[in-house]
Design an enzyme around this catalytic site. Sequence first.
Site, mmCIF file in Angstrom:
data_model
loop_
_atom_site.group_PDB
_atom_site.id
_atom_site.type_symbol
_atom_site.label_atom_id
_atom_site.label_comp_id
_atom_site.label_asym_id
_atom_site.label_seq_id
_atom_site.Cartn_x
_atom_site.Cartn_y
_atom_site.Cartn_z
ATOM 1 N N ARG A 100 -6.558 12.562 0.917
ATOM 2 C CA ARG A 100 -5.912 13.611 1.583
ATOM 3 C C ARG A 100 -4.710 12.813 1.419
ATOM 4 N NH1 ARG A 100 -7.468 10.061 7.524
ATOM 5 N NH2 ARG A 100 -9.816 11.208 6.325
ATOM 6 N N ASN A 116 0.449 -1.169 -0.248
ATOM 7 C CA ASN A 116 -0.121 -0.230 -0.607
ATOM 8 C C ASN A 116 1.301 1.369 0.074
ATOM 9 O OD1 ASN A 116 -1.262 2.199 0.871
ATOM 10 N ND2 ASN A 116 -2.995 1.296 1.592
ATOM 11 N N GLU A 130 -11.062 -8.553 3.003
ATOM 12 C CA GLU A 130 -10.202 -9.316 3.778
ATOM 13 C C GLU A 130 -9.927 -8.863 5.269
ATOM 14 O OE1 GLU A 130 -7.204 -6.446 1.401
ATOM 15 O OE2 GLU A 130 -6.194 -6.143 3.745
ATOM 16 N N THR A 175 -8.741 3.519 8.678
ATOM 17 C CA THR A 175 -9.904 3.151 8.161
ATOM 18 C C THR A 175 -10.011 1.951 9.718
ATOM 19 O OG1 THR A 175 -9.062 2.333 5.992
ATOM 20 C CG2 THR A 175 -10.794 0.712 6.553
ATOM 21 N N HIS A 200 -3.790 -4.487 7.749
ATOM 22 C CA HIS A 200 -3.986 -3.890 8.563
ATOM 23 C C HIS A 200 -3.169 -3.280 9.843
ATOM 24 C CE1 HIS A 200 -5.302 0.542 10.643
ATOM 25 N NE2 HIS A 200 -6.055 0.541 9.088
ATOM 26 N N ARG A 222 -9.660 7.919 -0.955
ATOM 27 C CA ARG A 222 -10.474 8.902 -0.499
ATOM 28 C C ARG A 222 -10.396 9.747 -0.710
ATOM 29 N NH1 ARG A 222 -10.783 8.111 5.229
ATOM 30 N NH2 ARG A 222 -8.980 6.221 6.167
ATOM 31 N N HIS A 226 -5.132 3.218 -1.835
ATOM 32 C CA HIS A 226 -6.780 3.811 -1.224
ATOM 33 C C HIS A 226 -7.220 5.551 -1.315
ATOM 34 C CE1 HIS A 226 -9.351 4.648 2.390
ATOM 35 N NE2 HIS A 226 -10.266 5.126 0.959
ATOM 36 N N GLU A 273 -8.411 1.141 -3.203
ATOM 37 C CA GLU A 273 -9.262 0.347 -2.681
ATOM 38 C C GLU A 273 -10.413 2.092 -2.094
ATOM 39 O OE1 GLU A 273 -7.522 0.962 1.841
ATOM 40 O OE2 GLU A 273 -6.200 -0.792 0.769
ATOM 41 N N HIS A 294 1.417 6.905 1.406
ATOM 42 C CA HIS A 294 1.394 7.011 2.513
ATOM 43 C C HIS A 294 2.616 8.178 1.834
ATOM 44 C CE1 HIS A 294 -1.469 7.449 5.617
ATOM 45 N NE2 HIS A 294 -1.620 5.700 5.068
HETATM 46 N N1 PXP Z 1 -6.037 -2.984 3.971
HETATM 47 C C1 PXP Z 1 -7.020 -2.178 3.847
HETATM 48 C C2 PXP Z 1 -8.339 -3.030 3.457
HETATM 49 C C3 PXP Z 1 -6.197 -1.065 4.156
HETATM 50 O O1 PXP Z 1 -7.721 -0.341 4.335
HETATM 51 C C4 PXP Z 1 -5.175 -0.286 4.366
HETATM 52 C C5 PXP Z 1 -4.981 0.800 5.264
HETATM 53 O O2 PXP Z 1 -5.358 1.850 4.300
HETATM 54 C C6 PXP Z 1 -3.985 -1.287 4.766
HETATM 55 C C7 PXP Z 1 -4.716 -3.128 4.009
HETATM 56 C C8 PXP Z 1 -3.460 -1.077 5.460
HETATM 57 O O3 PXP Z 1 -3.148 -0.908 6.071
HETATM 58 P P1 PXP Z 1 -1.177 -0.159 7.334
HETATM 59 O O4 PXP Z 1 -1.048 1.020 6.205
HETATM 60 O O5 PXP Z 1 -1.965 -0.549 8.035
HETATM 61 O O6 PXP Z 1 -0.476 -1.113 6.352
#
Ligand code: PXP
Length: 254
Positions: free
Chosen positions: A59, A17, A161, A111, A204, A55, A53, A80, A20
């Site tokens: 952001r 992901n 998931e 999330t 997550h 949003r 993702h 996402e 960030h």
């Molecule tokens: N899976 C989903 C569905 C998420 O919403 C997120 C966060 O955007 C992640 C995985 C990844 O989470 P993290 O950034 O905490 O590793």
Amino acid sequence: MQASVTEARKKLRLGVNIDHVATVRNARGSAYPEPLRAALLAQQAGAEGITAHLREDRRHIVDSDIAALMAHLTIPLNFEMAATAEMQAIALAHRPHAVCLVPEKREERTTEGGLDILREERRLAAYVAPLRDAGCRVSIFIAPDRAQIEAAVRIKAPVIELHTGAYCDHHAQGHMAERDAELVRLAEMAAFAHSLGLEVHAGHGLTYDTVTPIARLPEVAELNIGHFLIGEAIFTGLTAAIAEMRRLMDEARL
Ligand code: PXP
């Protein structure tokens, strides 16, 4: 040894992901660091997919990031999004490999929980259908909860998931009994979902310290990991951070 590592990789994919990277970029309104560059590096480092993702408040990832990822990635994009009309139209315009439906609240930092399918089952069934028809693999981000899993089957989502956030939070706070109870719940619900024919993903909050027990769950086919990897990349570089996560995942499966 090499053959078995390859086998392990086939059975447990890593989705990186890159949200960030965009958070850092947006903090200064600059053009860098570019999420696409991170995605291409992640691809080289062994990620089997990229998750982003978009949003409602943009952001981190913005619309042009999704367009750039769709144009340049050669590994699957897992898009996402919240289950809104705006996001459905964007997904149908791009037709990414996968769409993951998540709950979204403007005031949350991340999330916070899974989607409550039961609360809006009919709407979600109708929402998922065109995405599926467009060829997107639809997954639903849910808590490890039996009723939610059964509802995912009813709305014809092929993938769930499982939210690992509670497990990771308990670990970080040193609440080991609660952490272990959550791990049992995740293991039972991964097996239950798999028995109903669903493909099971998880993610997550996962870190080097928490990934192994999740990677060991035999029914889990994909982990999506972001925030920790991007943070770790500050110290070791993204390639090394991903390689270490991949190593831990492979080791857990061997
Ligand atoms: N899976 C989903 C569905 C998420 O919403 C997120 C966060 O955007 C992640 C995985 C990844 O989470 P993290 O950034 O905490 O590793």
